[in-house]
Structures are given as structure tokens and as C-alpha cells.
Design a protein around this motif. Structure first.
Motif, mmCIF file in Angstrom:
data_model
loop_
_atom_site.group_PDB
_atom_site.id
_atom_site.type_symbol
_atom_site.label_atom_id
_atom_site.label_comp_id
_atom_site.label_asym_id
_atom_site.label_seq_id
_atom_site.Cartn_x
_atom_site.Cartn_y
_atom_site.Cartn_z
ATOM 1 N N LEU A 74 0.825 -1.207 0.000
ATOM 2 C CA LEU A 74 0.000 0.000 0.000
ATOM 3 C C LEU A 74 0.858 1.255 0.000
ATOM 4 O O LEU A 74 0.648 2.175 -0.803
ATOM 5 N N LEU A 75 1.841 1.308 0.884
ATOM 6 C CA LEU A 75 2.694 2.491 0.998
ATOM 7 C C LEU A 75 3.566 2.678 -0.245
ATOM 8 O O LEU A 75 3.830 3.817 -0.658
ATOM 9 N N GLU A 76 3.999 1.586 -0.838
ATOM 10 C CA GLU A 76 4.787 1.702 -2.070
ATOM 11 C C GLU A 76 3.946 2.302 -3.195
ATOM 12 O O GLU A 76 4.436 3.122 -3.983
ATOM 13 N N GLY A 77 2.676 1.907 -3.272
ATOM 14 C CA GLY A 77 1.797 2.492 -4.286
ATOM 15 C C GLY A 77 1.569 3.970 -4.054
ATOM 16 O O GLY A 77 1.572 4.773 -4.998
ATOM 17 N N VAL A 78 1.367 4.355 -2.777
ATOM 18 C CA VAL A 78 1.182 5.775 -2.455
ATOM 19 C C VAL A 78 2.442 6.560 -2.793
ATOM 20 O O VAL A 78 2.373 7.655 -3.378
ATOM 21 N N LEU A 79 3.612 6.016 -2.435
ATOM 22 C CA LEU A 79 4.880 6.703 -2.737
ATOM 23 C C LEU A 79 5.068 6.874 -4.239
ATOM 24 O O LEU A 79 5.510 7.935 -4.704
ATOM 25 N N GLU A 80 4.735 5.850 -4.998
ATOM 26 C CA GLU A 80 4.881 5.922 -6.449
ATOM 27 C C GLU A 80 4.017 7.041 -7.026
ATOM 28 O O GLU A 80 4.455 7.807 -7.906
ATOM 29 N N ASP A 81 2.782 7.169 -6.530
ATOM 30 C CA ASP A 81 1.896 8.236 -7.008
ATOM 31 C C ASP A 81 2.424 9.611 -6.615
ATOM 32 O O ASP A 81 2.345 10.573 -7.396
ATOM 33 N N VAL A 82 2.926 9.733 -5.384
ATOM 34 C CA VAL A 82 3.460 11.019 -4.916
ATOM 35 C C VAL A 82 4.679 11.411 -5.743
ATOM 36 O O VAL A 82 4.832 12.575 -6.133
ATOM 37 N N LYS A 83 5.556 10.457 -6.027
ATOM 38 C CA LYS A 83 6.726 10.744 -6.856
ATOM 39 C C LYS A 83 6.324 11.121 -8.278
ATOM 40 O O LYS A 83 7.026 11.858 -8.956
ATOM 41 N N GLY A 84 5.136 10.635 -8.728
ATOM 42 C CA GLY A 84 4.647 10.967 -10.051
ATOM 43 C C GLY A 84 3.974 12.317 -10.139
ATOM 44 O O GLY A 84 3.498 12.704 -11.218
ATOM 45 N N GLY A 85 3.902 13.035 -9.027
ATOM 46 C CA GLY A 85 3.343 14.381 -9.038
ATOM 47 C C GLY A 85 1.986 14.521 -8.395
ATOM 48 O O GLY A 85 1.456 15.637 -8.300
ATOM 49 N N ALA A 86 1.379 13.409 -7.934
ATOM 50 C CA ALA A 86 0.066 13.477 -7.291
ATOM 51 C C ALA A 86 0.211 14.002 -5.869
ATOM 52 O O ALA A 86 1.248 13.810 -5.215
ATOM 53 N N THR A 87 -0.817 14.693 -5.393
ATOM 54 C CA THR A 87 -0.825 15.100 -3.989
ATOM 55 C C THR A 87 -1.053 13.862 -3.119
ATOM 56 O O THR A 87 -1.500 12.818 -3.590
ATOM 57 N N PHE A 88 -0.742 14.011 -1.847
ATOM 58 C CA PHE A 88 -0.921 12.897 -0.911
ATOM 59 C C PHE A 88 -2.387 12.465 -0.850
ATOM 60 O O PHE A 88 -2.697 11.267 -0.869
ATOM 61 N N SER A 89 -3.302 13.449 -0.802
ATOM 62 C CA SER A 89 -4.723 13.111 -0.726
ATOM 63 C C SER A 89 -5.198 12.401 -1.990
ATOM 64 O O SER A 89 -5.999 11.463 -1.927
ATOM 65 N N ARG A 90 -4.698 12.823 -3.166
ATOM 66 C CA ARG A 90 -5.090 12.161 -4.415
ATOM 67 C C ARG A 90 -4.555 10.733 -4.462
ATOM 68 O O ARG A 90 -5.238 9.818 -4.949
ATOM 69 N N ALA A 91 -3.350 10.542 -3.949
ATOM 70 C CA ALA A 91 -2.791 9.186 -3.912
ATOM 71 C C ALA A 91 -3.613 8.285 -2.992
ATOM 72 O O ALA A 91 -3.832 7.111 -3.295
ATOM 73 N N LEU A 92 -4.084 8.844 -1.874
ATOM 74 C CA LEU A 92 -4.906 8.049 -0.957
ATOM 75 C C LEU A 92 -6.296 7.810 -1.521
ATOM 76 O O LEU A 92 -6.926 6.793 -1.213
ATOM 77 N N THR A 93 -6.802 8.738 -2.343
ATOM 78 C CA THR A 93 -8.145 8.592 -2.905
ATOM 79 C C THR A 93 -8.250 7.337 -3.754
ATOM 80 O O THR A 93 -9.312 6.709 -3.823
ATOM 81 N N LYS A 94 -7.159 6.931 -4.401
ATOM 82 C CA LYS A 94 -7.172 5.699 -5.183
ATOM 83 C C LYS A 94 -7.370 4.478 -4.303
ATOM 84 O O LYS A 94 -7.716 3.406 -4.805
#
Length: 409
Positions: free
Chosen positions: A108-128
Motif C-alpha cells: 500500500l505504501l509503495e503504491g502511495v509513494l509511487e503516485d506522490v513521486k509521479g506528481g500526485a498530492t498525498f490526498s489524491r494518492a490516498l483517494t485511489k
């Protein structure tokens, strides 16, 4: 000088473990901060701790299973600590990944980190992953991003989740002892009817109608239980499973929720428990800058009982049309005068959020007090019922023995 083990995060996100001699844990914390490290954990050095430090991450016990509420609470608290210490979000997530001993949490955390590194905000990464976090969590994170106070918001979120967990655990703990008593009662009756009563069948075999009615009833129950006990157990389990499945269906859930609020003693406690969830959620959201209408929608969704959720759902449309908060609350018919007066004061002073939190504390104390009173009443009732049932079996057997003596006389 005592020795301490410690775990800390470097500025680049690396997780570092070590051991230090210091007079107290506070001194270890100062040493780590002077080295530019963010302390995560400090503990007393023991042989087990030394072995764990030597093994590092490879020595962690791997935990299985999906991500749970407890996992979300744990990494939210750890993330709050690291952000408050000045660690960047991506580095903090890397540290959490290194610390995680559960593959599902790490994924889960690796997916969130990948989204954040891709430019997504933290909340947008969690929304997925909204099925894990829910609207309440996501809106709290959004409010933290908007205000630039993410660590403080996460800290308040952890406090909110801790209080809800404590409330749930108090309710579960309260039902544990009565459940044990009920189980003991059932096992006692099974033992009496299945093993004790059949021992007297030979003694009463030739008595026929001369036996007292209570003795004949108990003998018949014992004989039926011995001959058909397995079928009865299977039937009871099957009925319990079917009942559980039905209660999980929309129709069964609606039926139970409607009846549960009308139960004596238990109904008022369930009622206040649901209102506690609503008040605490609404107060926490408003305290973190979430708009009132959004907060009302989210807080209403935290109420599990549909019979309470439906009147609460009417509040947001009324407030949107210009009605005062206190008028919308009064129209639901759900809140007691104390709650109405607290929110009236909060509305006049511009402190609806704190007043909602105050209301949740009041309701929380009432739920805990009500649970203690219910247990005080329920425990002796169960013990008395068990005693009466066993005494009835024993007395019926004694009546049969006395009737034999009378016939012999």
C-alpha cells in the motif's frame, strides 16, 4: 550508564538503527537530533533487542493478512511524527516502507509513494485507495494540505481514531463477560442433560407414571438430548449461520437496526453510541477547516444505523438552504435538549466544532456509564438464571428419588 537501542530516519529517508549509552532516553533523543536524525523509537537495550538490532529488517517477523484499521492508525501516527520532525513526505513514506513488517501495508505504501513521486498530492494518492481510508480520512488530509499543517492534522486524526477505537473496544469488552457467562450456562445444561440425567434412567426405568411430572419432563429431555443431541447441535449451528447471513443482508440489517433501538437498556446505549460517532466526526472535521456542508455529509455517513442516519441526512440540505445549524438539529428529532443548547452556544460564538467535540465527550461518558450499569444488572440475572435451571434439574431428580422411597415404604 544504561544502554539504549534506537531507530531513526536520515534526511534522505534511510532507516538507521543503533545503540547508545546515555543517562536517560531524552539524552538519546538529543544525541540523534544533533546528528541530524529524526528519532522514531528509543528503547532499553536487552539481549532480544540486541539480536533484533543485529538482524535489522531481515529479522522482523512477517505479518500476514490485509491492511486493517490498526495498521492505518499505526502508520498515520508514525507519519505524523516524521513530518513534524521535518522529514519530507516522500522520505517519510520510504521510512515507513522500510519499517513495515506486513507485506500488504508495504505494498500500500509503495503504491502511495509511487503516485506522490509521479506528481500526485498525498490526498489524491490516498483517494485511489478510498476503500481503506474513507471520506473522513481523505477530507482531513485535504484540509492539512490546504492549510499547510499536515503533521498537526494527522496528529488530530490519530487522536480521533484512537478515541473511536477505545470506544469500540469498551463496547466489545463490555459484552465479553456476559457472553462467557452465557456460554458457561449452555455448557452446564449440556453436561447436566447429556451426562448427569442419563445416569438416573435405570433407577427410574420401571416407575412409569408413578414418577412426578417434573422428573418425567427432565428424563424425556435428557433422553432426547442424548439421542438427537448431534442433530440439535447441527440444527442450531445452521439456524445461527442462516440468521447471521440474513442479518448481513439489507433487509435483515434494516430489521435489526430498527428493533435494536427499541430494546430496553441496550437501545438507548446504541442510540448514544451512534450519536457519539456523528458528533466526534463532525467536530473533528470542522476543527480542521472542512466546510460545514461537507463535514455534515461525511459525519452522517459515519452513523451505521439507518434509522438515525436518515433524519441526520436532512440537516445538510436545510443548512444549504440557509437554516441555522441548531434549527436543522431540532428538526431531526434525534438530539436531546443538552445537545441543542450546546450547539446553540457554539453557533452564537462561532465554535460549533469545539461544542460538537464537547457533546461527543458527554455522550461518550454516558455510554460508558450505561454499559457499567447494564453489566451490573445483567451479570446477576445470568447467574441467577443458570442457578435456577440447574436447581430445577436437581430438584426434579430428587423428587423422583423421594417417590421411589415413598413406594418402597
Amino acid at each position: 550508564m544504561p544502554e539504549f537501542t534506537w531507530r531513526a530516519a536520515a534526511a534522505d529517508g534511510r532507516l538507521i538503527e543503533g545503540r547508545s549509552e546515555a543517562p536517560a532516553p531524552d539524552a538519546v533523543l538529543r544525541q540523534l537530533r544533533e546528528r541530524g536524525l529524526t528519532p522514531i523509537q528509543v528503547g532499553t537495550a536487552t539481549p532480544q533487542a540486541a539480536a533484533s538490532a543485529a538482524l535489522g529488517r531481515g529479522g522482523q517477523r512477517t505479518l500476514k493478512g490485509p491492511v486493517t484499521r490498526a495498521d492505518v492508525l499505526a502508520f498515520t501516527g508514525e507519519l505524523s511524527i516524521m513530518l513534524r520532525a521535518g522529514l519530507a513526505l516522500d522520505n517519510a513514506l520510504r521510512v515507513l516502507i522500510d519499517m513495515s513488517a506486513k507485506p500488504s501495508v508495504r505494498s500500500l505504501l509503495e503504491g502511495v509513494l509511487e503516485d506522490v513521486k509521479g506528481g500526485a498530492t498525498f490526498s489524491r494518492a490516498l483517494t485511489k485507495r478510498s476503500e481503506l481510508f474513507g471520506d473522513f480520512y481523505l477530507n482531513m488530509v485535504r484540509s492539512g494540505e490546504a492549510s499547510g499543517q499536515m503533521s498537526q492534522v494527522l496528529e488530530r486524526l490519530v487522536a480521533h481514531m484512537e478515541r473511536l477505537r477505545a470506544l469500540r473496544e469498551s463496547v466489545i469488552s463490555a459484552t465479553l463477560y456476559p457472553a462467557i457467562l452465557l456460554g458457561v450456562a449452555v455448557l452446564s445444561l449440556v453436561g447436566m442433560l447429556g451426562f448427569v440425567v442419563p445416569q438416573f434412567e435405570r433407577l427410574f426405568k420401571d416407575m412409569g407414571e408413578a414418577l412426578p411430572l417434573p422428573t418425567r419432563i427432565v428424563m424425556a429431555l435428557g433422553q432426547g438430548f442424548r439421542q438427537h443431541g448431534l442433530l440439535l447441535a447441527i440444527g442450531a449451528l445452521l439456524l445461527g449461520w442462516l440468521g447471521w447471513r440474513w442479518l448481513r443482508s439489507p433487509a435483515g440489517r434494516a430489521w435489526w437496526q430498527r428493533r435494536a433501538l427499541r430494546l430496553p437498556v441496550v437501545g438507548p446505549l446504541l442510540y448514544k453510541y451512534e450519536l457519539t460517532l456523528f458528533a466526534r466526526s463532525l467536530g473533528t472535521l470542522l476543527g480542521n477547516g472542512v466546510p460545514l456542508l461537507t463535514a455534515l455529509h461525511i459525519a452522517t455517513d459515519t452513523v451505521g444505523n439507518l434509522n438515525l442516519r436518515q433524519p441526520l441526512a436532512r440537516m445538510a440540505p436545510q443548512v444549504k438552504e440557509g437554516a441555522r445549524m441548531v434549527r436543522a438539529m431540532e428538526s431531526t428529532g434525534v438530539f436531546e435538549p443538552l445537545a441543542i443548547n450546546l450547539i446553540r452556544v457554539g453557533e452564537e460564538t462561532g465554535r460549533i466544532g469545539p461544542m460538537m467535540l464537547e457533546l461527543s465527550e458527554v455522550l461518550d461518558r454516558e455510554v460508558e456509564t450505561g454499559i457499567k450499569r447494564a453489566l451490573t444488572l445483567l451479570e446477576p440475572i445470568l447467574i441467577l438464571l443458570l442457578g435456577v435451571l440447574i436447581a430445577a434439574i436437581i430438584v426434579s431428580i430428587l423428587l423422583g428419588i423421594l417417590s421411589i422411597n415413598d413406594l418402597a415404604g
